[in-house]
Design a protein around this motif. Structure first.
Motif, PDB file in Angstrom:
ATOM      1  N   ILE A   1       0.843  -1.189   0.000  1.00 20.52           N
ATOM      2  CA  ILE A   1       0.000   0.000   0.000  1.00 20.52           C
ATOM      3  C   ILE A   1       0.882   1.244   0.000  1.00 20.52           C
ATOM      4  CG2 ILE A   1      -1.934  -1.134   1.176  1.00 20.52           C
ATOM      5  CD1 ILE A   1      -1.071   0.330   3.750  1.00 20.52           C
ATOM      6  N   ASP A   2       0.314   2.351  -0.434  1.00 23.38           N
ATOM      7  CA  ASP A   2       0.995   3.640  -0.340  1.00 23.38           C
ATOM      8  C   ASP A   2       0.502   4.321   0.931  1.00 23.38           C
ATOM      9  OD1 ASP A   2       2.101   6.150  -0.529  1.00 23.38           O
ATOM     10  OD2 ASP A   2       1.502   6.468  -2.615  1.00 23.38           O
ATOM     11  N   LEU A   3       1.371   4.403   1.920  1.00 24.96           N
ATOM     12  CA  LEU A   3       0.995   4.997   3.208  1.00 24.96           C
ATOM     13  C   LEU A   3       0.620   6.467   3.079  1.00 24.96           C
ATOM     14  CD1 LEU A   3       3.731   3.347   5.447  1.00 24.96           C
ATOM     15  CD2 LEU A   3       1.295   2.758   5.365  1.00 24.96           C
ATOM     16  N   VAL A   4       1.226   7.182   2.138  1.00 22.85           N
ATOM     17  CA  VAL A   4       0.899   8.597   1.940  1.00 22.85           C
ATOM     18  C   VAL A   4      -0.563   8.742   1.520  1.00 22.85           C
ATOM     19  CG1 VAL A   4       1.346  10.633   0.507  1.00 22.85           C
ATOM     20  CG2 VAL A   4       3.259   9.345   1.479  1.00 22.85           C
ATOM     21  N   LYS A   5      -0.972   7.941   0.555  1.00 28.25           N
ATOM     22  CA  LYS A   5      -2.366   7.993   0.099  1.00 28.25           C
ATOM     23  C   LYS A   5      -3.318   7.611   1.232  1.00 28.25           C
ATOM     24  CE  LYS A   5      -5.534   6.129  -3.321  1.00 28.25           C
ATOM     25  NZ  LYS A   5      -5.789   5.114  -4.310  1.00 28.25           N
ATOM     26  N   LEU A   6      -2.986   6.538   1.950  1.00 27.55           N
ATOM     27  CA  LEU A   6      -3.824   6.093   3.063  1.00 27.55           C
ATOM     28  C   LEU A   6      -3.938   7.168   4.136  1.00 27.55           C
ATOM     29  CD1 LEU A   6      -5.359   3.659   4.381  1.00 27.55           C
ATOM     30  CD2 LEU A   6      -3.198   3.158   5.538  1.00 27.55           C
ATOM     31  N   LEU A   7      -2.808   7.760   4.530  1.00 25.56           N
ATOM     32  CA  LEU A   7      -2.827   8.789   5.573  1.00 25.56           C
ATOM     33  C   LEU A   7      -3.579  10.034   5.128  1.00 25.56           C
ATOM     34  CD1 LEU A   7       0.783   8.513   7.013  1.00 25.56           C
ATOM     35  CD2 LEU A   7      -1.345   7.664   7.997  1.00 25.56           C
ATOM     36  N   THR A   8      -3.469  10.381   3.869  1.00 27.38           N
ATOM     37  CA  THR A   8      -4.195  11.537   3.346  1.00 27.38           C
ATOM     38  C   THR A   8      -5.700  11.308   3.470  1.00 27.38           C
ATOM     39  OG1 THR A   8      -2.386  12.037   1.828  1.00 27.38           O
ATOM     40  CG2 THR A   8      -4.538  12.986   1.301  1.00 27.38           C
ATOM     41  N   GLU A   9      -6.151  10.107   3.127  1.00 26.34           N
ATOM     42  CA  GLU A   9      -7.576   9.788   3.201  1.00 26.34           C
ATOM     43  C   GLU A   9      -8.081   9.739   4.638  1.00 26.34           C
ATOM     44  OE1 GLU A   9      -8.020   6.141   1.006  1.00 26.34           O
ATOM     45  OE2 GLU A   9      -7.542   7.109  -0.897  1.00 26.34           O
ATOM     46  N   VAL A  10      -7.356   9.047   5.509  1.00 26.59           N
ATOM     47  CA  VAL A  10      -7.865   8.909   6.879  1.00 26.59           C
ATOM     48  C   VAL A  10      -7.756  10.214   7.659  1.00 26.59           C
ATOM     49  CG1 VAL A  10      -7.524   6.419   7.004  1.00 26.59           C
ATOM     50  CG2 VAL A  10      -5.766   7.918   7.879  1.00 26.59           C
ATOM     51  N   THR A  11      -6.741  11.002   7.386  1.00 29.06           N
ATOM     52  CA  THR A  11      -6.627  12.294   8.076  1.00 29.06           C
ATOM     53  C   THR A  11      -7.802  13.199   7.711  1.00 29.06           C
ATOM     54  OG1 THR A  11      -4.220  12.102   8.181  1.00 29.06           O
ATOM     55  CG2 THR A  11      -5.137  14.284   8.515  1.00 29.06           C
ATOM     56  N   ALA A  12      -8.207  13.179   6.454  1.00 26.40           N
ATOM     57  CA  ALA A  12      -9.390  13.958   6.035  1.00 26.40           C
ATOM     58  C   ALA A  12     -10.621  13.482   6.796  1.00 26.40           C
ATOM     59  CB  ALA A  12      -9.595  13.840   4.532  1.00 26.40           C
ATOM     60  N   ALA A  13     -10.759  12.171   6.979  1.00 25.47           N
ATOM     61  CA  ALA A  13     -11.894  11.633   7.730  1.00 25.47           C
ATOM     62  C   ALA A  13     -11.824  12.021   9.206  1.00 25.47           C
ATOM     63  CB  ALA A  13     -11.943  10.115   7.575  1.00 25.47           C
ATOM     64  N   TYR A  14     -10.613  11.991   9.780  1.00 25.49           N
ATOM     65  CA  TYR A  14     -10.462  12.368  11.186  1.00 25.49           C
ATOM     66  C   TYR A  14     -10.842  13.824  11.415  1.00 25.49           C
ATOM     67  CZ  TYR A  14      -7.807   8.020  11.904  1.00 25.49           C
ATOM     68  OH  TYR A  14      -7.414   6.714  11.981  1.00 25.49           O
ATOM     69  N   LYS A  15     -10.562  14.688  10.459  1.00 26.10           N
ATOM     70  CA  LYS A  15     -10.920  16.102  10.597  1.00 26.10           C
ATOM     71  C   LYS A  15     -12.419  16.273  10.759  1.00 26.10           C
ATOM     72  CE  LYS A  15      -6.985  17.963   8.087  1.00 26.10           C
ATOM     73  NZ  LYS A  15      -6.515  18.794   6.992  1.00 26.10           N
ATOM     74  N   THR A  16     -13.185  15.418  10.101  1.00 28.05           N
ATOM     75  CA  THR A  16     -14.644  15.465  10.209  1.00 28.05           C
ATOM     76  C   THR A  16     -15.126  14.793  11.483  1.00 28.05           C
ATOM     77  OG1 THR A  16     -14.816  15.408   7.807  1.00 28.05           O
ATOM     78  CG2 THR A  16     -16.786  14.826   9.035  1.00 28.05           C
ATOM     79  N   THR A  17     -14.564  13.631  11.784  1.00 29.10           N
ATOM     80  CA  THR A  17     -14.998  12.850  12.942  1.00 29.10           C
ATOM     81  C   THR A  17     -14.612  13.509  14.258  1.00 29.10           C
ATOM     82  OG1 THR A  17     -14.709  10.851  11.614  1.00 29.10           O
ATOM     83  CG2 THR A  17     -14.901  10.559  13.994  1.00 29.10           C
TER      84      THR A  17
END
Length: 147
Positions: A1-17
């Motif tokens: 997996i590409d950790l950069v892509k994964l972290l970008t996606e989950v960080t965006a979700a954390y900002k909302t959650t």
């Protein structure tokens, strides 16, 4: 997996959650390929973010970081708040251990979240990491995995 892509996606979700905190992503690379299970990495991140929000003052910055350290990726979550009081911070990753002096944010903690982080790190050949920040009051917690 590409950790950069994964972290970008989950960080965006954390900002909302976790909208009571300013969650930021700090990357030292454009791509970070790792032989890892994305679901487990997200589970570990969830535990680290939950831990950070339980100690950080609301509206403060929580930073998710990824950096290359030799043959390893080091993924950390950093927050302001009280320093780790234990002389052996790695002990916080043992089951049923907590550094909480009192109940925070009306939550009960069983001391299993960081242990799950340790299990996920070890599954990926890495280790959990925890240390006090030297620039401000606060901590960094996370884990390493093979690059």
């Amino acid at each position: 997996i590409d950790l950069v892509k994964l972290l970008t996606e989950v960080t965006a979700a954390y900002k909302t959650t976790f909208n009571g905190w300013d969650i930021r992503l700090q990357l030292s690379v454009d791509s970070a390929i790792a032989d890892a299970n994305a679901d487990l990495i997200v589970q570990a991140l969830d535990k680290l973010i939950e831990n950070a929000t339980s100690f950080a003052t609301e509206n403060s910055v929580i930073t998710v970081s990824l950096e290359r350290r030799g043959l390893w990726w080091r993924l950390t979550v950093s927050n302001t708040g009280p320093h780790i009081s234990d002389t052996d911070p790695q002990r916080l990753f043992d089951p049923l251990v907590s550094d909480r002096k009192h109940k925070m944010h009306n939550q009960i903690h069983m001391g299993l979240g960081l242990h799950i982080v340790k299990l996920i790190a070890r599954h990926h050949g890495g280790e959990p990491v925890a240390f006090n920040r030297t620039d401000l009051t606060g901590v960094c917690m996370g884990f390493t995995l093979r690059a």
